[in-house]
Scaffold this active site. Sequence first.
Site, PDB file in Angstrom:
ATOM      1  CB  SER A 180      -0.893   0.021   1.246  1.00  0.00           C
ATOM      2  OG  SER A 180      -1.555   1.269   1.374  1.00  0.00           O
ATOM      3  CE1 TYR A 201      -4.242  -1.907   4.966  1.00  0.00           C
ATOM      4  CE2 TYR A 201      -3.093   0.125   4.428  1.00  0.00           C
ATOM      5  CZ  TYR A 201      -3.778  -1.007   4.026  1.00  0.00           C
ATOM      6  OH  TYR A 201      -3.989  -1.237   2.687  1.00  0.00           O
TER       7      TYR A 201
END
Length: 248
Positions: A143, A157
Amino acid sequence: MSMSDLANKVALITGGSRGIGAAIALKLAQDGADIAVTYTSAAAKAEETVRAIEKLGRRAIAIKADNLDAAAVEAAVNETHARLGRLDILVNSAGVYSMDTVDALTLDEFDRVMSIHVRASFVASKAAAALMGAGGRIITIGSNLGEIVPFPGLIAYSTSKAALTGLTKALARDLGPREITANIVQPGSTDTDMNPANGDHADGQRARMAIPRFGQARDIAGLVAFLAGEEGRFVTGASLTIDGGANA
């Protein structure tokens, strides 16, 4: 990329039942590969993906395997090899989103996110590498939030996605002598069920982007297909950001 580019290749896409994973599965099938996808609970979606691939004339299977279960992840790799006859491409795509600041984040949630993203990718990559020959490809979906943390609440995350970059670079070093490549693709805001372009936080995401619109899952799939194909044979240890310029 021609239909024959991945002919006679077999690819396993973890989390390939929907979203970016499903788009990758379909694109690699369009390029000639036979496909296995794993899923956790979306059995119907996984079967839809399988049927779509079979309509392209390729073989496809769906395997239930929760990324929290290391034994199931390893078994999925071995089942792909056993049922489809070989394994050439692994795409570590299964993932979850988690949003808590450090004061609210529990250790159990931190461990869950790290296990799904990092431990499972290690387990799958280790098992796949043992079965791959020269020309094998390991591609992990990270990401852009593993590179830049633009707002609070991303500690689990972003930490897990940043760790995948280190894992990828280490894999590239370990497997390079065997002509197996390892790369990580870092998507930004992509229109999926997890992060829809009409969601509550979508306008804020678009405001960060040089191209102020969400990407499509097929955009990510195209970059993965390049890395999986012959033209990507000399790319390894690379972190490739595809986020409409959000991190520019």
